[in-house]
Design an enzyme around this catalytic site. Structure first.
Site, PDB file in Angstrom:
ATOM      1  CE  LYS A  81      -3.510   1.390   5.135  1.00  0.00           C
ATOM      2  NZ  LYS A  81      -3.011   0.841   3.775  1.00  0.00           N
TER       3      LYS A  81
ATOM      4  CB  SER B 207      -1.083  -0.064   1.193  1.00  0.00           C
ATOM      5  OG  SER B 207      -0.092   0.038   2.453  1.00  0.00           O
TER       6      SER B 207
END
Length: 772
Positions: A720, A677
């Site tokens: 996140k 990611s």
């Protein structure tokens, strides 16, 4: 081929403090030491020869106190075993003399001189050989370890020197005596030593045999007493005298009748009881059967607690005990609703997955309380033995049932709420794989007939409500994961933590520290100060610890006689906890070239991380630091390849890649970082570095990058986004395919953060790069 040609001048050394090898003899050996394995691999790769020495030194590798004389041995056969060890078959080749050590690292290597062993057929040697043959026959007669095959084989050996070596290698002589024979090059001296040592060995064997015969007679006397005691018991029975054993059997018969056991269990119990009736009470088998019957009688075979099925009451208790966790609460209420309508339902297998401290275990305890079920919790972290789950077979000494049956017996019902904590930290080794045993336990289609190794009887686990907890899913085997319904617990927002602290944590620590609201008052501003600057976590465990720390300091003052009200605000928190432990990540940040704000997910929740890139004169190397995993390193290579293939598009001089070394670093170098990611973060940092454009520091991004520049979806979106919000990020860039994941986040968590969804790296660069 001469002896000197067959044996190299330098050989790797294998040493032993309990083995001596002679020429022409075979020796099977098992090697487990890693350093010795290196020596074996070296020998196999060269001429399969080793120098074998008897060592009386404690640390023979670092300071070898080796005997001068040894044996060159050849590796005849090598097998690598499943447990990592190596099985060898070695054959002695010739005697060797150690001249000097030529290498000590990574293994010992020495220079040797082969010694030619001359044969001798003189009448004196023939006479000594005959004496040796007679002594070998006597050793065979006295020893239970040696067979007649040895003496038959010795008759076929023509060479006297080989005869002496083979006899010495096969007899159970002390190792120092064997070394002494090895060092005797003169065949006369060698036979003298051999005959002397065999004479001593025969004397020793005779003494041992005499002692064994005496012990055997004593054992026969014990057996005689046992049979006499049995006869006395029979006589007492004929005379009608009370027998304690009869009373014991009657007591167990009554217990079996009163317990109302299932028919198949009752049959086994009665069979074991009939066996016990014919045994002596002092025998070990008697006690084993007695313990087994005790387990059968005390298990709650048909005992079930009555469930509370009032949905409103259960929901009220769950909400009272825990703030938030709506998805988990909703699933529990659905299960109870179906059970209420159907009246009977197989227990579900739920898996609570989330960061530490978010309330997974405590929610399980609250569910048990709301349903009025007994609560069982066992920690699976670090368990390596399958017998911990299934139990040991009764043939083993000290055998016991596994944790599942043991805990059911302890709680006294067959339908408790059973929490298996830390299922992601189960290990496996030579004792078995505990997760394989859990496949049956955690399968509603199989666990109605769970078989514990100790009981060896089917036990119904289908009415048990199983809940497992984990911090991560990737370490749980796929077949086990497939049997469970996953419920994800995300980290708490700042607002959640404030509510949890004010509703639960402060009250709990007041009670734990013997204080009341008249002694201390913690304001909301103080709680916010603690959350922002003293703890950095997804859960609330550390928040509770620092609240407890404040309470303890106040408790001491109250205990010393100070009874005024202590008011804790954000202005005086530092008096109790010291200076701030964390600062907002963006407090001292500004737009810079090659520095990009990314986002990461760990088992402890979401985090933001800064990717830094710089270049220096070199030859085109890519340097990666920050304890990066293999997947993240691959992401950096993909980013670099994409930029090279599109250099003209971004006005980058392709020749710069051969003139400069590029260094990418992710701070917090001691924390492992893994996953794809960070692809867009790495790509943006490199393009910023190579074009000289600064990057906006208050925009964070995440997403996997491809060689075509496409942005692929990632996991952990909720955590996140929370981490970005906590750090003061103004805008978050997410992959377009994660739009649904973002929409599932509650509105209060998204408040204050602007989100853009991108599908290509060019869209991200347009957002974050500051034009020159």
């Amino acid at each position: 081929m001469s002896l000197e040609q067959r044996i190299p001048r330098t050989l790797p050394v294998m040493f032993s403090n309990n083995i001596v090898i002679y020429p022409f003899t075979l020796l099977p050996l098992v090697i487990k030491d890693d350093k010795m394995k290196i020596i074996i691999d070296y020998a196999l790769a060269n001429d399969k020869l080793l120098a074998f020495f008897f060592s009386d030194g404690v640390d023979a590798e670092m300071n070898p106190k080796l005997k001068i004389m040894g044996t060159a041995v050849s590796i005849i056969r090598m097998i690598r075993n499943q447990d990592g060890s190596i099985s060898l078959l070695l054959q002695g080749v010739t005697r060797i003399l150690l001249e000097k050590v030529v290498q000590t690292k990574p293994f010992l290597k020495v220079e040797v001189e082969p010694i030619v062993d001359e044969n001798n057929n003189s009448p004196e040697i023939q006479a000594k050989r005959k004496i040796a043959s007679e002594l070998v026959e006597k050793v065979i007669e006295e020893s239970s370890e040696l067979t007649r095959d040895i003496s038959i084989g010795l008759k076929n050996i023509n060479l006297n020197n080989r005869f002496a070596d083979v006899v010495s290698g096969n007899l159970p002589l002390p190792v120092k005596e064997k070394q002494e024979i090895l060092e005797a090059l003169d065949l006369n001296i060698r036979f003298d030593l051999l005959n002397k040592f065999m004479t001593n060995l025969i004397k020793q064997l005779k003494i041992e045999n005499r002692i064994r015969n005496k012990i055997q007679l004593e054992m026969e006397e014990d057996q005689r007493k046992y049979f006499l005691k049995e006869q006395m018991d029979a006589i007492k029975e004929e005379l009608g005298e009370d027998n304690e054993m009869d009373m014991e059997i009657i007591k167990w018969e009554n217990k079996i009748k009163e317990k109302k056991l299932p028919e198949y269990v009752k049959d086994v119990a009665e069979e074991e009881l009939s066996r016990m009736a014919f045994m002596n009470t002092s025998s070990s088998e008697y006690n084993l059967i007695r313990n087994y019957l005790q387990w059968i009688i005390e298990l709650p075979w048909n005992k079930f607690s009555k469930d509370r099925l009032n949905l409103k009451k259960i929901e009220q208790i769950l909400n009272k005990d825990h703030f938030g966790l709506n998805k988990a609460k909703e699933r529990i209420l659905e299960f109870i609703a179906v059970k209420k309508l159907k009246n009977k339902l197989k227990g579900p297998i739920l898996c609570f997955v989330g960061p530490p401290g978010v309330g997974k275990t405590s929610l399980g305890r609250s569910i048990a309380r709301s349903m009025k079920r007994k609560f069982i919790r066992i920690s699976l972290g670090g368990i390596h033995d399958e017998a911990e789950i299934r139990g040991h077979r009764r043939t083993y000494v000290g055998a016991m049932p596994g944790k599942i049956i043991s805990e059911i017996k302890r709680c006294g019902t067959s339908n408790p709420l059973f929490m298996l904590d830390e299922i992601d930290k189960v290990g496996k080794d030579f004792r078995g794989d505990p997760t394989s045993a859990l496949l049956e336990v955690l399968d509603p289609e199989q666990n109605y007939s769970f078989m514990d190794n100790y009981l060896d009887l089917k036990y119904d686990l289908s009415e048990i409500f199983f809940i497992t907890t984990a911090n991560r899913l990737d370490t749980i085997p796929a077949p086990l994961r497939d049997r469970m319904e996953i419920i994800e617990f995300s980290g708490y927002t700042e607002e959640d933590k404030i509510e949890i602290a004010r509703r639960y944590l402060i009250k709990k620590e007041l009670e734990n520290n013997g204080l009341t609201s008249k002694n201390i008052r913690i304001s909301k501003s103080a709680v916010i100060e603690l959350i922002r600057y003293y703890v950095r976590e997804a859960g609330v465990r550390n928040l509770q610890r620092i609240i407890a720390k404040i309470m303890r300091k106040v408790a001491r003052k109250v205990a010393e006689g100070d009874d005024h009200l202590f008011s804790i605000t954000k202005n005086n928190v530092s008096e109790y906890l010291g200076h701030r432990k964390y600062l907002l990540e963006l407090a001292n940040r500004k737009p810079e070239v090659g520095v990009v704000t990314g986002m990461a997910w760990t088992i402890y929740g979401g985090e933001i991380l800064f990717c830094e890139a710089t270049k220096m004169k070199g030859n085109g190397k890519l340097i990666l630091t920050g304890l990066l995993g293999e997947v993240m390193k691959e992401s950096a290579q993909i980013a670099l390849s994409f930029i090279k293939s599109n250099a003209d598009k971004y006005n980058i001089n392709i020749e710069d890649f051969d003139k400069y070394d590029i260094h990418i670093h992710l701070p917090s170098g001691s924390v492992p970082k893994e996953g794809p990611s960070a692809g867009v973060t790495l790509t943006t940092a490199l393009i910023s570095l190579l074009t000289g454009q600064k990057v906006k520091h208050d925009i964070s991004m995440t997403g996997e990058i491809t060689l075509l520049g496409n942005v692929l979806p990632i996991g952990g979106v909720r955590d996140k986004v929370l981490a970005a919000k906590r750090a003061g990020i103004k805008k978050v860039l997410l992959p377009k395919e994660n739009m649904e994941d973002f929409n599932d986040i509650p509105e209060k968590m998204k408040a204050g953060v602007e989100v853009a969804f991108e599908s290509h790296i060019d869209d991200i660069l347009e957002e974050v790069l500051i034009k020159k």
